[in-house]
Design an enzyme around this catalytic site. Structure first.
Site, PDB file in Angstrom:
ATOM      1  N   THR A 121      23.721  11.016  22.679  1.00  0.00           N
ATOM      2  CA  THR A 121      23.166  10.306  21.824  1.00  0.00           C
ATOM      3  C   THR A 121      23.814   9.691  20.677  1.00  0.00           C
ATOM      4  O   THR A 121      24.573  10.395  20.057  1.00  0.00           O
ATOM      5  CB  THR A 121      22.269  11.315  21.127  1.00  0.00           C
ATOM      6  OG1 THR A 121      21.370  12.302  22.203  1.00  0.00           O
ATOM      7  CG2 THR A 121      21.260  10.812  20.070  1.00  0.00           C
ATOM      8  N   GLU A 148      19.970  10.918  27.915  1.00  0.00           N
ATOM      9  CA  GLU A 148      19.549  12.226  28.501  1.00  0.00           C
ATOM     10  C   GLU A 148      18.639  12.956  27.426  1.00  0.00           C
ATOM     11  O   GLU A 148      18.706  13.104  26.371  1.00  0.00           O
ATOM     12  CB  GLU A 148      20.760  13.305  28.455  1.00  0.00           C
ATOM     13  CG  GLU A 148      20.580  14.433  29.057  1.00  0.00           C
ATOM     14  CD  GLU A 148      19.943  14.480  30.551  1.00  0.00           C
ATOM     15  OE1 GLU A 148      20.731  13.651  31.443  1.00  0.00           O
ATOM     16  OE2 GLU A 148      18.820  14.947  30.862  1.00  0.00           O
ATOM     17  N   ARG A 151      16.063  19.316  27.425  1.00  0.00           N
ATOM     18  CA  ARG A 151      15.695  20.453  26.388  1.00  0.00           C
ATOM     19  C   ARG A 151      16.482  21.880  26.808  1.00  0.00           C
ATOM     20  O   ARG A 151      16.480  22.135  27.870  1.00  0.00           O
ATOM     21  CB  ARG A 151      14.303  20.932  26.349  1.00  0.00           C
ATOM     22  CG  ARG A 151      13.353  19.737  26.005  1.00  0.00           C
ATOM     23  CD  ARG A 151      11.936  20.177  26.509  1.00  0.00           C
ATOM     24  NE  ARG A 151      11.888  20.329  27.929  1.00  0.00           N
ATOM     25  CZ  ARG A 151      10.862  20.698  28.580  1.00  0.00           C
ATOM     26  NH1 ARG A 151       9.829  21.155  28.055  1.00  0.00           N
ATOM     27  NH2 ARG A 151      10.857  20.833  29.882  1.00  0.00           N
ATOM     28  N   LYS A 208      16.017   7.219  22.773  1.00  0.00           N
ATOM     29  CA  LYS A 208      16.404   8.643  22.401  1.00  0.00           C
ATOM     30  C   LYS A 208      16.277   9.215  21.077  1.00  0.00           C
ATOM     31  O   LYS A 208      15.676  10.117  20.769  1.00  0.00           O
ATOM     32  CB  LYS A 208      18.096   8.958  23.005  1.00  0.00           C
ATOM     33  CG  LYS A 208      18.582  10.260  22.639  1.00  0.00           C
ATOM     34  CD  LYS A 208      17.901  11.330  23.324  1.00  0.00           C
ATOM     35  CE  LYS A 208      18.053  12.641  22.956  1.00  0.00           C
ATOM     36  NZ  LYS A 208      19.282  13.218  23.635  1.00  0.00           N
ATOM     37  N   LEU A 254       3.121  21.351  18.381  1.00  0.00           N
ATOM     38  CA  LEU A 254       2.185  21.458  17.188  1.00  0.00           C
ATOM     39  C   LEU A 254       2.168  22.783  16.682  1.00  0.00           C
ATOM     40  O   LEU A 254       1.173  23.342  16.137  1.00  0.00           O
ATOM     41  CB  LEU A 254       0.774  20.841  17.364  1.00  0.00           C
ATOM     42  CG  LEU A 254       0.549  19.540  17.214  1.00  0.00           C
ATOM     43  CD1 LEU A 254      -1.071  19.355  17.307  1.00  0.00           C
ATOM     44  CD2 LEU A 254       0.871  18.808  15.930  1.00  0.00           C
ATOM     45  N   GLY A 257       5.637  26.890  11.850  1.00  0.00           N
ATOM     46  CA  GLY A 257       6.021  28.312  11.836  1.00  0.00           C
ATOM     47  C   GLY A 257       7.823  27.533  10.985  1.00  0.00           C
ATOM     48  O   GLY A 257       7.461  26.862  10.005  1.00  0.00           O
ATOM     49  N   GLY A 261      15.382  23.351  14.256  1.00  0.00           N
ATOM     50  CA  GLY A 261      16.840  23.442  14.351  1.00  0.00           C
ATOM     51  C   GLY A 261      17.507  22.899  15.457  1.00  0.00           C
ATOM     52  O   GLY A 261      16.840  22.300  16.166  1.00  0.00           O
ATOM     53  N   CYS A 264      20.187  19.231  18.011  1.00  0.00           N
ATOM     54  CA  CYS A 264      19.617  17.742  18.342  1.00  0.00           C
ATOM     55  C   CYS A 264      18.902  17.240  17.303  1.00  0.00           C
ATOM     56  O   CYS A 264      19.299  16.352  16.364  1.00  0.00           O
ATOM     57  CB  CYS A 264      19.040  17.644  19.676  1.00  0.00           C
ATOM     58  SG  CYS A 264      20.294  18.066  21.117  1.00  0.00           S
ATOM     59  N   LYS A 267      20.247  16.732  13.170  1.00  0.00           N
ATOM     60  CA  LYS A 267      21.408  15.794  13.161  1.00  0.00           C
ATOM     61  C   LYS A 267      20.797  14.272  13.593  1.00  0.00           C
ATOM     62  O   LYS A 267      21.357  13.346  13.205  1.00  0.00           O
ATOM     63  CB  LYS A 267      22.635  16.144  13.877  1.00  0.00           C
ATOM     64  CG  LYS A 267      22.772  16.205  15.510  1.00  0.00           C
ATOM     65  CD  LYS A 267      23.653  15.346  15.936  1.00  0.00           C
ATOM     66  CE  LYS A 267      23.615  15.595  17.539  1.00  0.00           C
ATOM     67  NZ  LYS A 267      23.683  14.383  18.376  1.00  0.00           N
TER      68      LYS A 267
HETATM   69  C1  UDX Z   1      15.354  18.336  21.785  1.00  0.00           C
HETATM   70  C2  UDX Z   1      14.341  17.355  22.506  1.00  0.00           C
HETATM   71  O1  UDX Z   1      13.356  18.246  22.972  1.00  0.00           O
HETATM   72  C3  UDX Z   1      15.198  17.113  23.824  1.00  0.00           C
HETATM   73  O2  UDX Z   1      14.298  16.053  24.483  1.00  0.00           O
HETATM   74  C4  UDX Z   1      16.479  16.265  23.471  1.00  0.00           C
HETATM   75  O3  UDX Z   1      16.994  15.827  24.671  1.00  0.00           O
HETATM   76  C5  UDX Z   1      17.228  17.387  22.738  1.00  0.00           C
HETATM   77  O4  UDX Z   1      16.566  17.803  21.718  1.00  0.00           O
HETATM   78  P1  UDX Z   1      15.806  20.880  22.010  1.00  0.00           P
HETATM   79  O5  UDX Z   1      16.773  20.823  20.938  1.00  0.00           O
HETATM   80  O6  UDX Z   1      16.608  21.765  23.111  1.00  0.00           O
HETATM   81  O7  UDX Z   1      15.384  19.561  22.412  1.00  0.00           O
HETATM   82  O8  UDX Z   1      14.818  21.713  21.429  1.00  0.00           O
HETATM   83  P2  UDX Z   1      13.177  21.550  21.250  1.00  0.00           P
HETATM   84  O9  UDX Z   1      12.511  22.147  22.390  1.00  0.00           O
HETATM   85  O10 UDX Z   1      12.759  20.161  21.228  1.00  0.00           O
HETATM   86  O11 UDX Z   1      12.848  22.232  19.937  1.00  0.00           O
HETATM   87  C6  UDX Z   1      13.625  22.085  18.639  1.00  0.00           C
HETATM   88  C7  UDX Z   1      12.964  22.894  17.512  1.00  0.00           C
HETATM   89  O12 UDX Z   1      11.776  22.470  17.092  1.00  0.00           O
HETATM   90  C8  UDX Z   1      13.551  24.448  17.840  1.00  0.00           C
HETATM   91  O13 UDX Z   1      13.853  24.873  16.629  1.00  0.00           O
HETATM   92  C9  UDX Z   1      11.767  24.608  18.013  1.00  0.00           C
HETATM   93  O14 UDX Z   1      11.837  25.959  17.782  1.00  0.00           O
HETATM   94  C10 UDX Z   1      10.986  23.934  17.112  1.00  0.00           C
HETATM   95  N1  UDX Z   1       9.599  23.795  17.322  1.00  0.00           N
HETATM   96  C11 UDX Z   1       9.399  23.180  18.678  1.00  0.00           C
HETATM   97  C12 UDX Z   1       8.805  23.827  16.463  1.00  0.00           C
HETATM   98  O15 UDX Z   1       9.158  24.505  15.312  1.00  0.00           O
HETATM   99  N2  UDX Z   1       7.522  23.598  16.839  1.00  0.00           N
HETATM  100  C13 UDX Z   1       6.971  23.316  17.942  1.00  0.00           C
HETATM  101  O16 UDX Z   1       5.981  23.001  18.216  1.00  0.00           O
HETATM  102  C14 UDX Z   1       7.986  22.820  18.894  1.00  0.00           C
END
Ligand code: UDX
Length: 439
Positions: A121, A148, A151, A208, A254, A257, A261, A264, A267
């Site tokens: 990214t 890419e 998740r 992305k 949605l 909480g 974090g 990805c 930052k």
């Molecule tokens: C993310 C993107 O989803 C993915 O497409 C990209 O390639 C990389 O960044 P990831 O970092 O694995 O993936 O986590 P993701 O499932 O997106 O969740 C990110 C954060 O959001 C987590 O801390 C999760 O707990 C939080 N989250 C997610 C919420 O607080 N509420 C939600 O409804 C969904």
């Protein structure tokens, strides 16, 4: 095809094993020698469901190997650049030094007709700059940008069955050649009918960062609603269910909480703002600053809630923190909201015990000041409050009756709406959650 994957962290390791699974001959280049050796021995250096099996299968097939020497990338038709782009220390911008040095050293072994594919990214404009570097040093070599979207927790599934393929290509016949090579790499995925977006470098790079910004915004939107629910006595979970039935809105992402974090979303939105500033378009993304602020406020609110539950003072109180990874099914603690809260509670005088099904070793390494234990019961032993901060299945399925026996006070704070409020209340617990009425 002969393929090299430069950088075998989360993205690269999964990509390399997946490409071998698709039938290609793959060499993963990883400068960190112990990590390369670990991968070569069939051991996953991180927790990711399904990855270790895929890795072992791919190694056993003889189509996957690892090396720490860039010279071993020589002769591959396609070279994927999968190195990290972390946030710069003390700045919002992305640190591009790994992408730049990986591409630079790749050019030493690159031959005309070969394709370099960026997957990291990066800020918009990077691909065009790297294309000049590549073609300047190796005339006849090509560069494409192919972001890419994997998740964590679903990395294998997302790599082998992506929602879409995005190709950022150079103009003219070079673009046609690059597209043909990418279609050959992804032949199985293309044959599945996966949608393709074929475009220029800038659009591919922006897809992305725009996607991650949208996801972050969606989470902060519902967390802003949670703040209002706290002020009005409304319930954010029911609110999310109700608006989520509108399929223009959708229920995914949605979950109110503790907020987002990981390595990805935080930052990426910051780097996007920094890049917009450089381009003189910072106004377009000032809303992302608010998205970030809302997100960080949830952590502070969680600490306040814990203090309220502990009769106004954290000093000397025992607190159990269940969950430390930034999301379940991962051992990743980068920018973990849970650990941020745990550290704050400890700073404010509480005795904190943390446990996580996968991340304990990582916490011990990076947060030596926190006490880490193996089970939820140990963490909760004589606790004044229990905080569920990552929604692991193990915690969602805790039996509130039996669990109630180990604590000093049956007070639970659900930071991820992971528990069934009524069952816990029926078992005699006081239940608190961000954006929800106390139970
Ligand atoms: C993310 C993107 O989803 C993915 O497409 C990209 O390639 C990389 O960044 P990831 O970092 O694995 O993936 O986590 P993701 O499932 O997106 O969740 C990110 C954060 O959001 C987590 O801390 C999760 O707990 C939080 N989250 C997610 C919420 O607080 N509420 C939600 O409804 C969904």
């Amino acid at each position: 095809m002969d393929i090299s994957v430069i950088g075998c962290g989360y993205l690269g390791a999964v990509h390399a094993a997946s490409m071998a699974q698709l039938g290609h001959d793959v060499v993963g280049i990883e400068v960190d020698v112990p990590k390369a050796e670990l991968l070569a021995s069939g051991t996953a250096p991180f927790h990711e469901p399904g990855f270790e099996t895929l890795l072992k299968d791919s190694l056993a097939s003889g189509r996957l190997r690892f090396s720490s020497d860039m010279a071993d990338a020589a002769g591959s038709q396609v070279h994927f650049v999968c190195v990290g782009t972390p946030q710069k220390r003390g700045e919002y911008a992305a640190d591009l030094r790994y992408v730049e040095s990986a591409t630079e050293s790749l050019t030493d072994v690159l031959a005309p007709g070969e394709l370099v594919v960026g997957k990291s990214t990066v800020p918009v404009g990077t691909a065009a700059r790297l294309a000049e570097l590549v073609t300047g040093k190796v005339p006849g070599a090509l560069l494409a940008w192919n972001p890419e979207f994997l998740r964590e927790g679903f990395a294998v599934q997302d790599t082998l069955h992506p929602d879409r393929l995005v190709y950022g290509l150079p103009a003219g016949t070079d673009g046609d050649t690059a597209r043909a090579l990418l279609d050959e790499v992804y032949a199985t995925i293309v044959a599945d009918g996966t949608p393709q977006v074929v475009t220029d470098y800038a659009t591919a790079e922006m897809v992305k960062t725009a996607a991650n910004s949208f996801l972050a915004t969606k989470i902060s939107f519902i967390n802003a609603m949670a703040e209002l629910c706290e002020a009005t006595g409304a319930d954010v979970k029911q609110l999310a269910d109700a608006i989520g039935y509108d399929d223009r809105i959708g229920r995914k992402f949605l979950n109110a909480g503790l907020g987002f974090g990981g390595g990805c979303l935080p930052k990426d939105i910051r780097a996007f703002m920094a890049r917009a500033g450089e381009l003189g378009a910072d106004q377009a993304l000032t809303f992302l600053r608010e998205v970030d602020n809302i997100n960080m406020r949830r952590r502070i609110r969680m600490v306040e809630l814990a203090r309220e539950v502990c009769d106004g003072s954290l000093l000397g109180k025992r607190i159990a923190v269940l969950g430390a990874a930034f999301k379940p099914d991962s051992d990743d603690i980068r920018d973990s909201p849970a650990l941020n809260v745990a550290a704050q509670l400890q700073l404010q005088g509480a005795t904190v015990r943390v446990t996580d099904p996968a991340a304990n070793e990582n916490i011990r390494r990076s947060w030596p000041q926190l006490e880490v234990v193996e089970t939820a019961e140990e963490a909760a032993h004589r606790a004044d409050a229990v905080l569920v901060l990552t929604e692991w299945k193990q915690f969602r399925e805790l039996d509130p009756v039996a669990f109630g026996q180990v604590v000093a006070r049956k007070a639970v704070l659900d930071g991820r709406q992971a528990l069934d409020r009524d069952t816990w209340v029926a078992a005699g617990w006081s239940y608190r959650a961000l954006g929800r009425r106390a139970g």
